[in-house]
Scaffold this motif. Structure first.
Motif, PDB file in Angstrom:
ATOM      1  N   LEU A   2      39.305  30.843  46.504  1.00 26.15           N
ATOM      2  CA  LEU A   2      40.319  31.019  47.536  1.00 26.15           C
ATOM      3  C   LEU A   2      39.679  30.831  48.897  1.00 26.15           C
ATOM      4  CD1 LEU A   2      42.118  34.199  46.179  1.00 26.15           C
ATOM      5  CD2 LEU A   2      42.976  31.866  46.129  1.00 26.15           C
ATOM      6  N   LYS A   3      40.413  30.270  49.787  1.00 25.85           N
ATOM      7  CA  LYS A   3      39.935  30.038  51.140  1.00 25.85           C
ATOM      8  C   LYS A   3      39.713  31.378  51.846  1.00 25.85           C
ATOM      9  CE  LYS A   3      41.245  27.132  54.999  1.00 25.85           C
ATOM     10  NZ  LYS A   3      42.322  26.284  55.512  1.00 25.85           N
ATOM     11  N   ALA A   4      38.564  31.523  52.464  1.00 22.54           N
ATOM     12  CA  ALA A   4      38.196  32.697  53.261  1.00 22.54           C
ATOM     13  C   ALA A   4      38.042  33.978  52.445  1.00 22.54           C
ATOM     14  CB  ALA A   4      39.187  32.910  54.406  1.00 22.54           C
ATOM     15  N   ILE A   5      37.933  33.880  51.135  1.00 23.68           N
ATOM     16  CA  ILE A   5      37.685  35.035  50.276  1.00 23.68           C
ATOM     17  C   ILE A   5      36.283  34.886  49.711  1.00 23.68           C
ATOM     18  CG2 ILE A   5      38.346  36.260  48.152  1.00 23.68           C
ATOM     19  CD1 ILE A   5      40.450  36.627  50.236  1.00 23.68           C
ATOM     20  N   ASP A   6      35.473  35.923  49.849  1.00 22.86           N
ATOM     21  CA  ASP A   6      34.120  35.895  49.314  1.00 22.86           C
ATOM     22  C   ASP A   6      34.178  35.570  47.822  1.00 22.86           C
ATOM     23  OD1 ASP A   6      31.594  36.889  48.122  1.00 22.86           O
ATOM     24  OD2 ASP A   6      31.223  37.659  50.134  1.00 22.86           O
ATOM     25  N   PRO A   7      33.409  34.598  47.343  1.00 30.63           N
ATOM     26  CA  PRO A   7      33.477  34.203  45.939  1.00 30.63           C
ATOM     27  C   PRO A   7      33.052  35.301  44.957  1.00 30.63           C
ATOM     28  CG  PRO A   7      31.705  33.024  47.047  1.00 30.63           C
ATOM     29  CD  PRO A   7      32.472  33.762  48.100  1.00 30.63           C
ATOM     30  N   LEU A   8      32.392  36.354  45.425  1.00 35.01           N
ATOM     31  CA  LEU A   8      32.061  37.466  44.527  1.00 35.01           C
ATOM     32  C   LEU A   8      33.292  38.298  44.165  1.00 35.01           C
ATOM     33  CD1 LEU A   8      28.711  38.968  45.859  1.00 35.01           C
ATOM     34  CD2 LEU A   8      29.068  37.387  43.959  1.00 35.01           C
ATOM     35  N   LEU A   9      34.342  38.181  44.958  1.00 33.43           N
ATOM     36  CA  LEU A   9      35.546  38.976  44.706  1.00 33.43           C
ATOM     37  C   LEU A   9      36.361  38.316  43.598  1.00 33.43           C
ATOM     38  CD1 LEU A   9      36.480  39.851  48.389  1.00 33.43           C
ATOM     39  CD2 LEU A   9      35.235  41.259  46.735  1.00 33.43           C
ATOM     40  N   ASN A  10      36.058  38.702  42.370  1.00 36.20           N
ATOM     41  CA  ASN A  10      36.726  38.130  41.207  1.00 36.20           C
ATOM     42  C   ASN A  10      38.153  38.687  41.103  1.00 36.20           C
ATOM     43  OD1 ASN A  10      36.647  40.628  39.613  1.00 36.20           O
ATOM     44  ND2 ASN A  10      34.458  40.252  39.461  1.00 36.20           N
ATOM     45  N   PRO A  11      38.995  38.121  40.241  1.00 33.31           N
ATOM     46  CA  PRO A  11      40.393  38.558  40.155  1.00 33.31           C
ATOM     47  C   PRO A  11      40.563  40.053  39.877  1.00 33.31           C
ATOM     48  CG  PRO A  11      40.152  36.464  39.053  1.00 33.31           C
ATOM     49  CD  PRO A  11      38.762  36.920  39.418  1.00 33.31           C
ATOM     50  N   ASP A  12      39.771  40.613  38.977  1.00 36.91           N
ATOM     51  CA  ASP A  12      39.907  42.041  38.684  1.00 36.91           C
ATOM     52  C   ASP A  12      39.560  42.897  39.893  1.00 36.91           C
ATOM     53  OD1 ASP A  12      40.708  41.573  36.062  1.00 36.91           O
ATOM     54  OD2 ASP A  12      38.670  41.734  35.270  1.00 36.91           O
ATOM     55  N   LEU A  13      38.488  42.546  40.580  1.00 38.01           N
ATOM     56  CA  LEU A  13      38.075  43.310  41.748  1.00 38.01           C
ATOM     57  C   LEU A  13      39.093  43.169  42.879  1.00 38.01           C
ATOM     58  CD1 LEU A  13      36.119  45.130  43.212  1.00 38.01           C
ATOM     59  CD2 LEU A  13      34.641  43.150  43.612  1.00 38.01           C
ATOM     60  N   LEU A  14      39.609  41.968  43.102  1.00 38.73           N
ATOM     61  CA  LEU A  14      40.641  41.777  44.128  1.00 38.73           C
ATOM     62  C   LEU A  14      41.884  42.597  43.815  1.00 38.73           C
ATOM     63  CD1 LEU A  14      40.442  37.974  44.975  1.00 38.73           C
ATOM     64  CD2 LEU A  14      40.065  39.880  46.542  1.00 38.73           C
ATOM     65  N   TYR A  15      42.268  42.623  42.546  1.00 37.56           N
ATOM     66  CA  TYR A  15      43.428  43.422  42.142  1.00 37.56           C
ATOM     67  C   TYR A  15      43.214  44.898  42.473  1.00 37.56           C
ATOM     68  CZ  TYR A  15      46.672  46.007  39.226  1.00 37.56           C
ATOM     69  OH  TYR A  15      47.615  46.899  38.804  1.00 37.56           O
TER      70      TYR A  15
END
Length: 150
Positions: A2-15
């Motif tokens: 995702l644009k401007a989202i740190d790539p370490l932030l996986n879907p589960d963590l973002l949720y």
């Protein structure tokens, strides 16, 4: 990606981060932490993982989207070194710098005794285990609010 989202932030963590409300706590813990027994008692109920990632790097990713609480005296804590509560480890200094970089110099890490940390982690919204191998790489972050734009 995702644009401007740190790539370490996986879907589960973002949720989880998006689901947390003001005053909810996220535990960011090292690789020695008893993740499964503690995480099952959290609101989320299961562990989150960022294998191979240091605790300070995880903090940078999390704090890129998570505001810290400004309504309480201390919104971030480090696990105290057993027998030396005033001692700071290298990983704790590095984590503190990530908090300063994200939130400013007024956001100092408080200390919390080891067993009190375990109890606080059980009451947290979720527990995120990193690949941090250094001792005392365990932290608590309390989510704040994002004020409306005027």
């Amino acid at each position: 990606m995702l644009k401007a989202i740190d790539p370490l932030l996986n879907p589960d963590l973002l949720y989880v981060l998006a689901s947390m409300g003001h005053g909810d706590t996220l535990a960011i813990v090292d690789s020695n932490f008893p993740i499964h027994s503690v995480a099952q008692e959290t609101v989320y109920g299961r562990p989150l993982r960022l294998d191979g990632v240091s605790a300070p790097r995880a903090a940078r990713a999390v704090l890129s989207v998570l505001p810290l609480d400004t309504f309480i005296p201390t919104a971030a804590f480090r696990m105290e070194v057993v027998g030396e509560p005033d001692k700071w480890t290298d990983v704790q200094h590095e984590f503190q710098q990530e908090v300063f970089d994200a939130e400013g110099p007024t956001f100092r890490l408080g200390g919390i005794e080891r067993f009190a940390f375990y109890e606080a982690a059980k009451k947290s919204f979720a527990v995120l285990q990193t690949g941090e191998g250094r001792l005392y790489g365990c932290f608590l972050l309390t989510k704040g609010v994002i004020p409306p734009k005027s």
